[in-house]
Design a protein around this motif. Structure first.
Motif, short mmCIF file in Angstrom:
data_model
loop_
_atom_site.label_atom_id
_atom_site.label_comp_id
_atom_site.label_asym_id
_atom_site.label_seq_id
_atom_site.Cartn_x
_atom_site.Cartn_y
_atom_site.Cartn_z
N MET A 1 22.81 -14.07 -8.84
CA MET A 1 21.70 -14.61 -9.60
C MET A 1 21.63 -13.85 -10.93
SD MET A 1 17.64 -14.95 -8.55
CE MET A 1 18.08 -15.28 -6.89
N THR A 2 21.44 -14.58 -12.02
CA THR A 2 21.39 -13.95 -13.33
C THR A 2 20.07 -13.20 -13.52
OG1 THR A 2 20.38 -15.82 -14.47
CG2 THR A 2 22.80 -15.80 -14.33
N LEU A 3 20.08 -12.24 -14.41
CA LEU A 3 18.88 -11.49 -14.75
C LEU A 3 17.80 -12.42 -15.30
CD1 LEU A 3 17.39 -8.80 -15.10
CD2 LEU A 3 18.49 -8.58 -17.33
N LEU A 4 18.20 -13.36 -16.13
CA LEU A 4 17.26 -14.32 -16.70
C LEU A 4 16.58 -15.14 -15.60
CD1 LEU A 4 16.00 -15.65 -19.17
CD2 LEU A 4 18.04 -17.07 -19.38
N CYS A 5 17.34 -15.57 -14.62
CA CYS A 5 16.78 -16.31 -13.49
C CYS A 5 15.79 -15.45 -12.71
CB CYS A 5 17.90 -16.79 -12.57
SG CYS A 5 17.31 -17.58 -11.06
N MET A 6 16.18 -14.21 -12.44
CA MET A 6 15.30 -13.32 -11.67
C MET A 6 13.98 -13.08 -12.40
SD MET A 6 17.81 -10.55 -9.82
CE MET A 6 18.54 -9.94 -11.32
N GLU A 7 14.05 -12.87 -13.72
CA GLU A 7 12.83 -12.63 -14.49
C GLU A 7 11.93 -13.86 -14.50
OE1 GLU A 7 14.32 -11.43 -18.31
OE2 GLU A 7 14.69 -9.36 -17.63
N GLU A 8 12.51 -15.02 -14.67
CA GLU A 8 11.71 -16.25 -14.70
C GLU A 8 11.16 -16.58 -13.32
OE1 GLU A 8 10.56 -19.27 -17.66
OE2 GLU A 8 10.88 -17.14 -17.50
N LEU A 9 11.90 -16.23 -12.28
CA LEU A 9 11.43 -16.44 -10.91
C LEU A 9 10.20 -15.56 -10.63
CD1 LEU A 9 12.28 -18.27 -8.64
CD2 LEU A 9 13.77 -16.47 -7.80
N GLU A 10 10.21 -14.34 -11.13
CA GLU A 10 9.04 -13.47 -10.97
C GLU A 10 7.83 -14.05 -11.71
OE1 GLU A 10 8.62 -10.90 -8.88
OE2 GLU A 10 10.61 -11.51 -8.20
N ARG A 11 8.07 -14.59 -12.89
CA ARG A 11 6.99 -15.24 -13.64
C ARG A 11 6.44 -16.42 -12.85
NH1 ARG A 11 8.15 -18.96 -18.77
NH2 ARG A 11 6.13 -19.92 -18.89
N PHE A 12 7.32 -17.22 -12.25
CA PHE A 12 6.91 -18.38 -11.46
C PHE A 12 6.09 -17.95 -10.25
CE2 PHE A 12 8.06 -21.43 -7.99
CZ PHE A 12 7.26 -22.47 -8.42
N ASP B 1 2.39 -27.95 -15.56
CA ASP B 1 2.58 -28.20 -16.99
C ASP B 1 3.14 -26.99 -17.74
OD1 ASP B 1 2.61 -30.09 -18.98
OD2 ASP B 1 0.54 -29.81 -19.58
N ILE B 2 3.85 -26.12 -17.01
CA ILE B 2 4.49 -24.94 -17.60
C ILE B 2 5.99 -25.23 -17.71
CG2 ILE B 2 4.98 -22.47 -17.34
CD1 ILE B 2 2.02 -22.98 -17.70
N GLN B 3 6.57 -24.89 -18.84
CA GLN B 3 8.01 -25.07 -19.02
C GLN B 3 8.70 -23.74 -18.71
OE1 GLN B 3 8.19 -26.40 -23.08
NE2 GLN B 3 7.98 -28.54 -22.47
N TYR B 4 9.52 -23.74 -17.69
CA TYR B 4 10.27 -22.56 -17.30
C TYR B 4 11.70 -22.67 -17.83
CZ TYR B 4 6.39 -21.66 -14.17
OH TYR B 4 5.13 -21.43 -13.67
N LEU B 5 12.25 -21.54 -18.23
CA LEU B 5 13.62 -21.46 -18.75
C LEU B 5 13.91 -22.52 -19.82
CD1 LEU B 5 15.54 -20.32 -15.63
CD2 LEU B 5 15.76 -19.33 -17.89
N ASP B 6 13.00 -22.60 -20.76
CA ASP B 6 13.15 -23.52 -21.89
C ASP B 6 14.26 -23.02 -22.81
OD1 ASP B 6 12.39 -25.71 -23.61
OD2 ASP B 6 11.44 -24.22 -24.91
N GLU C 1 21.67 -22.48 -19.06
CA GLU C 1 21.85 -23.59 -18.11
C GLU C 1 22.18 -23.08 -16.71
OE1 GLU C 1 24.51 -26.61 -19.56
OE2 GLU C 1 23.56 -26.58 -21.53
N LEU C 2 23.03 -22.08 -16.62
CA LEU C 2 23.36 -21.48 -15.32
C LEU C 2 22.10 -20.89 -14.68
CD1 LEU C 2 25.41 -20.46 -13.17
CD2 LEU C 2 25.65 -18.41 -14.58
N SER C 3 21.35 -20.15 -15.47
CA SER C 3 20.12 -19.52 -14.98
C SER C 3 19.10 -20.58 -14.56
CB SER C 3 19.52 -18.62 -16.06
OG SER C 3 20.40 -17.57 -16.38
N ARG C 4 18.99 -21.64 -15.33
CA ARG C 4 18.04 -22.71 -15.01
C ARG C 4 18.40 -23.36 -13.68
NH1 ARG C 4 18.77 -26.17 -19.05
NH2 ARG C 4 17.46 -24.95 -20.45
N GLY C 5 19.68 -23.61 -13.46
CA GLY C 5 20.11 -24.19 -12.18
C GLY C 5 19.78 -23.28 -11.01
N GLN C 6 20.05 -22.00 -11.17
CA GLN C 6 19.71 -21.04 -10.12
C GLN C 6 18.20 -20.98 -9.90
OE1 GLN C 6 21.39 -17.40 -11.61
NE2 GLN C 6 23.46 -17.92 -10.94
N PHE C 7 17.45 -20.97 -10.99
CA PHE C 7 15.99 -20.90 -10.92
C PHE C 7 15.43 -22.11 -10.17
CE2 PHE C 7 11.95 -22.34 -12.70
CZ PHE C 7 11.13 -21.27 -12.36
#
Length: 85
Positions: A1-12, A23-28, A42-48
């Protein structure tokens, strides 16, 4: 899992706890393109999306996370439409 995915997952997860995830845009793409390549976003978004959907499923939410115009958003599980507030 990418760092970007992990950070955005914590936000989620935090947004879920605060009931502030509609109505929140994640990994825009536009938000991250100065720091990351489009391929990594794109890779991180798919994982997220995969991980977020697992969380939603485990907690019986009537939602699904989907890619919408180069970001990820909460959608109605039955219709697939973005849920707006």
């Amino acid at each position: 899992m990418t760092l970007l995915c992990m950070e955005e997952l914590e936000r989620f997860k935090s947004d879920l706890q605060e009931h502030n995830f509609l109505d929140i845009q994640y990994l825009d793409t536009w938000e991250y393109e100065d720091e990351y390549s489009h391929n990594e976003i794109e890779l991180s978004r798919g994982q997220f999306i995969k991980e977020a959907n697992e969380i939603l499923k485990q907690n019986n939410y009537p939602f699904v996370m989907k890619e919408v115009c180069e970001n990820a958003m909460i959608c109605d599980k039955d219709t697939g439409e973005v849920i707006r507030v």
